[in-house]
Design a protein around this motif. Sequence first.
Motif, mmCIF file in Angstrom:
data_model
loop_
_atom_site.group_PDB
_atom_site.id
_atom_site.type_symbol
_atom_site.label_atom_id
_atom_site.label_comp_id
_atom_site.label_asym_id
_atom_site.label_seq_id
_atom_site.Cartn_x
_atom_site.Cartn_y
_atom_site.Cartn_z
ATOM 1 N N LEU A 237 30.748 42.495 54.795
ATOM 2 C CA LEU A 237 31.648 41.394 55.152
ATOM 3 C C LEU A 237 32.347 40.785 53.934
ATOM 4 N N ILE A 238 32.071 41.350 52.753
ATOM 5 C CA ILE A 238 32.782 40.876 51.551
ATOM 6 C C ILE A 238 34.098 41.655 51.483
ATOM 7 N N THR A 239 35.187 40.991 51.810
ATOM 8 C CA THR A 239 36.474 41.694 51.826
ATOM 9 C C THR A 239 37.187 41.536 50.481
ATOM 10 N N PRO A 240 38.139 42.416 50.177
ATOM 11 C CA PRO A 240 38.911 42.256 48.932
ATOM 12 C C PRO A 240 39.610 40.888 48.893
ATOM 13 N N GLU A 241 40.021 40.373 50.056
ATOM 14 C CA GLU A 241 40.709 39.064 50.097
ATOM 15 C C GLU A 241 39.750 37.946 49.682
ATOM 16 N N ILE A 242 38.494 38.040 50.154
ATOM 17 C CA ILE A 242 37.509 37.016 49.760
ATOM 18 C C ILE A 242 37.286 37.095 48.244
ATOM 19 N N VAL A 243 37.138 38.308 47.735
ATOM 20 C CA VAL A 243 36.893 38.482 46.296
ATOM 21 C C VAL A 243 38.077 37.925 45.500
ATOM 22 N N ASP A 244 39.298 38.242 45.911
ATOM 23 C CA ASP A 244 40.484 37.745 45.197
ATOM 24 C C ASP A 244 40.521 36.224 45.211
ATOM 25 N N PHE A 245 40.190 35.637 46.375
ATOM 26 C CA PHE A 245 40.260 34.181 46.461
ATOM 27 C C PHE A 245 39.223 33.532 45.543
ATOM 28 N N VAL A 246 37.984 34.046 45.589
ATOM 29 C CA VAL A 246 36.927 33.474 44.741
ATOM 30 C C VAL A 246 37.314 33.634 43.262
ATOM 31 N N ALA A 247 37.872 34.781 42.907
ATOM 32 C CA ALA A 247 38.248 35.030 41.504
ATOM 33 C C ALA A 247 39.322 34.041 41.034
ATOM 34 N N ALA A 248 40.225 33.673 41.944
ATOM 35 C CA ALA A 248 41.322 32.779 41.546
ATOM 36 C C ALA A 248 40.918 31.304 41.632
ATOM 37 N N SER A 249 39.866 31.003 42.369
ATOM 38 C CA SER A 249 39.480 29.602 42.593
ATOM 39 C C SER A 249 38.748 29.056 41.375
ATOM 40 N N SER A 250 39.000 27.778 41.065
ATOM 41 C CA SER A 250 38.238 27.168 39.970
ATOM 42 C C SER A 250 36.958 26.537 40.517
ATOM 43 N N LYS A 251 36.807 26.514 41.843
ATOM 44 C CA LYS A 251 35.631 25.860 42.429
ATOM 45 C C LYS A 251 34.583 26.860 42.931
ATOM 46 N N PHE A 252 35.024 27.959 43.507
ATOM 47 C CA PHE A 252 34.055 28.965 43.972
ATOM 48 C C PHE A 252 33.570 29.756 42.757
ATOM 49 N N LEU A 253 32.244 29.783 42.584
ATOM 50 C CA LEU A 253 31.673 30.263 41.326
ATOM 51 C C LEU A 253 31.373 31.764 41.355
ATOM 52 N N PRO A 254 31.328 32.368 40.166
ATOM 53 C CA PRO A 254 31.028 33.814 40.088
ATOM 54 C C PRO A 254 29.541 34.080 40.303
ATOM 55 N N HIS A 255 29.116 33.904 41.515
ATOM 56 C CA HIS A 255 27.702 34.052 41.874
ATOM 57 C C HIS A 255 27.656 34.590 43.292
ATOM 58 N N PHE A 256 27.106 35.785 43.450
ATOM 59 C CA PHE A 256 26.989 36.382 44.783
ATOM 60 C C PHE A 256 25.534 36.761 45.051
ATOM 61 N N HIS A 257 25.093 36.407 46.230
ATOM 62 C CA HIS A 257 23.753 36.818 46.683
ATOM 63 C C HIS A 257 23.999 37.809 47.825
ATOM 64 N N ILE A 258 23.650 39.066 47.589
ATOM 65 C CA ILE A 258 24.001 40.113 48.554
ATOM 66 C C ILE A 258 22.744 40.888 48.949
ATOM 67 N N PRO A 259 22.420 40.924 50.251
ATOM 68 C CA PRO A 259 21.260 41.721 50.651
ATOM 69 C C PRO A 259 21.564 43.217 50.581
ATOM 70 N N LEU A 260 20.734 43.954 49.828
ATOM 71 C CA LEU A 260 20.855 45.415 49.817
ATOM 72 C C LEU A 260 19.801 46.000 50.775
ATOM 73 N N GLU A 282 30.416 49.918 45.765
ATOM 74 C CA GLU A 282 31.870 49.711 45.661
ATOM 75 C C GLU A 282 32.206 48.203 45.683
ATOM 76 N N ARG A 283 31.494 47.430 46.532
ATOM 77 C CA ARG A 283 31.756 45.972 46.590
ATOM 78 C C ARG A 283 31.337 45.286 45.286
ATOM 79 N N ILE A 284 30.216 45.730 44.723
ATOM 80 C CA ILE A 284 29.775 45.146 43.449
ATOM 81 C C ILE A 284 30.819 45.463 42.371
ATOM 82 N N ALA A 285 31.284 46.705 42.359
ATOM 83 C CA ALA A 285 32.264 47.111 41.341
ATOM 84 C C ALA A 285 33.558 46.304 41.505
ATOM 85 N N LEU A 286 33.954 46.083 42.751
ATOM 86 C CA LEU A 286 35.174 45.311 43.005
ATOM 87 C C LEU A 286 35.029 43.887 42.449
ATOM 88 N N ILE A 287 33.897 43.250 42.763
ATOM 89 C CA ILE A 287 33.669 41.873 42.287
ATOM 90 C C ILE A 287 33.653 41.863 40.756
#
Length: 441
Positions: A237-260, A282-287
Motif C-alpha cells: 500500500l506504499i505507493t510512489p505518490e505517498i513516497v513523493d509526498f512524504v519526501a517533499a513534506s517538511s512535516k512527514f518524517l523519513p521513518h517507515f515501519h513496514i511489516p515484512l 523495490e518499495r524500500i529502494a524507492l523510499i
Amino acid sequence: MNEGKKRVAFYTLGCKLNFSETSTIARQFAEMGYERVSPESEADVYVINTCSVTEHADKKCRQTIRKFIGKSPNAMVAVVGCYAQLKPEEIAQIEGVDLVLGAADKFNLPHLLGNGGKKSNVKIYSCDIDTLTDFFPAYSTGDRTRSFLKVQDGCDYHCSYCTIPLARGKSRNYPIDKIVEQAEAITYQNVKEIVLTGVNIGDFGKSTGESFLELIKRLDGVKGIERYRISSIEPNLITPEIVDFVAASSKFLPHFHIPLQSGSNRILALMRRRYNRELFAERIALIRSKMPDTFFGVDVIVGFPGETDDDFMDAYRFIEMVRPSFLHIFPFSERSNTPAAKFDGKIHPSAIKKRLSMLSELSEKLHIDFYKSFLGQVRPVLVESARRGELMLGFTDNYIKVSLPYNANLAGRVVGVKLLEVSNKGYVKGQVPQNVSAEKL
Ligand code: SF4
C-alpha cells in the motif's frame, strides 16, 4: 488525592492503537467527574485494555487482571479491548471481574458502569464483529511530546495467522475532515508530533471513498503540528505518490515501519500476505532513492509452520541484503481461530529460539550501523521532558534515539543536535551546538 471524587486507573496492553483508545476512554471518565490515578494507586475502578495478538499476550492479560483484583478486591474491574472481544467468557471466569466489553461497547464504558461499585455478577457486552461498522475516534494525551492519533480501524486482509480482523472488524475510518479536527484538538495540548495509527492504515479511505494520500496531504496543513510519523504500513500500500509526498513534506518524517513477516516467498504465500519479497525490496529502494536517511523498522515472524532451515536462511540473507534499520521479531504464535493453526510442519521451539537469536543479533548490528552512519551530523530532535538533573531523551527526524545533558529550556522543542557517539544503552549521545536551530537544518 481529591476527597469525594471517584478514582479510576487504566492499564493498557498491546499496541499504540490501544493507548490512543485508553486515553479517549480516560477523557470520558474525566468528563463524568472521575479523578484519574496511576495504576499503582488505590482506585475505585480499574480499566484494563487488553491485547490478543499472541497466546502470550492473552496470558499477560489474565495475569494483569488477576494482579489488580488481588491488590484491590473491592474495586470495580472492567476489561475491554481485543482479548475481551475474542474471548469474553474466558475473562468472565476470572473471579472478581465485573464488566467485559467488546469492540462495540468499550467507548460506552463510563455509562455501563452504573454507580461504579462492585457488581454481584460479571456482565458481558459483546457484539458480532461482522456487524461492526462504527468508527470510534481516539487520540492519546498526557505525553506532552507526541500523540497517537487513530485514523483507521479493522482489516479486510486475511493473513492466515492473524486474529486481529476477528477482534477489530472490517476496515473503516473517520472522514478526513473529522480527523483534521482531531489533529487540531491535539494542537491545544501543545503536542508537536503526531503518530498516525490504525490496524491497516494504508487501507484508509475504504469506508469513506477517500485515500491515505489525501489524508496525509490534509494533515500536513494543520498549523501547530511540526512532525508526523506513519506508524506501520503494508508494503503493497506504499505507493510512489505517498513516497513523493512524504519526501517533499517538511512535516512527514523519513521513518517507515513496514511489516515484512518473512523474507521467503514460499512462506509469504503460506501467510497469505499480499506481496512478495521483490515488491518489498523495490518499495524500500524507492523510499531510499527519495529519502536516503530513512529509518526502516521491519516486522518479522519466525517459526511459521513449514518454515524449513533453508527458508529461514533464505529469509535471513534477504534481510541482510535489504538492510533495514531495526527488526521487530516475533515467534510464530498459533491462534486457534486462524487457518495457520491447522497448517502442518510445526516448528520445534528450539529451532524458533535459534532463529530468534540469529535475527536479534542481526537487528542489533543493523541498528548500531544505522546510528553510526549519522555520527557527526546535526539533526532535528524533539526533546522529551525529564526530571531535573536526569538525561534528556528524544528522537531525530529519522528515529535515532538521542540523549542530551539536562536543560529544562529544551523540553518539548525541536532543536538541532550534533550526534557524537553511540552509547551502549541504545541511544546516541548528543550535544546542542551553539547557534544551530532546527529551522536551519
Ligand atoms: S494486514 Fe494481515 S497481519 Fe495485519 S491486521 Fe490485517 S490480517 Fe492481520
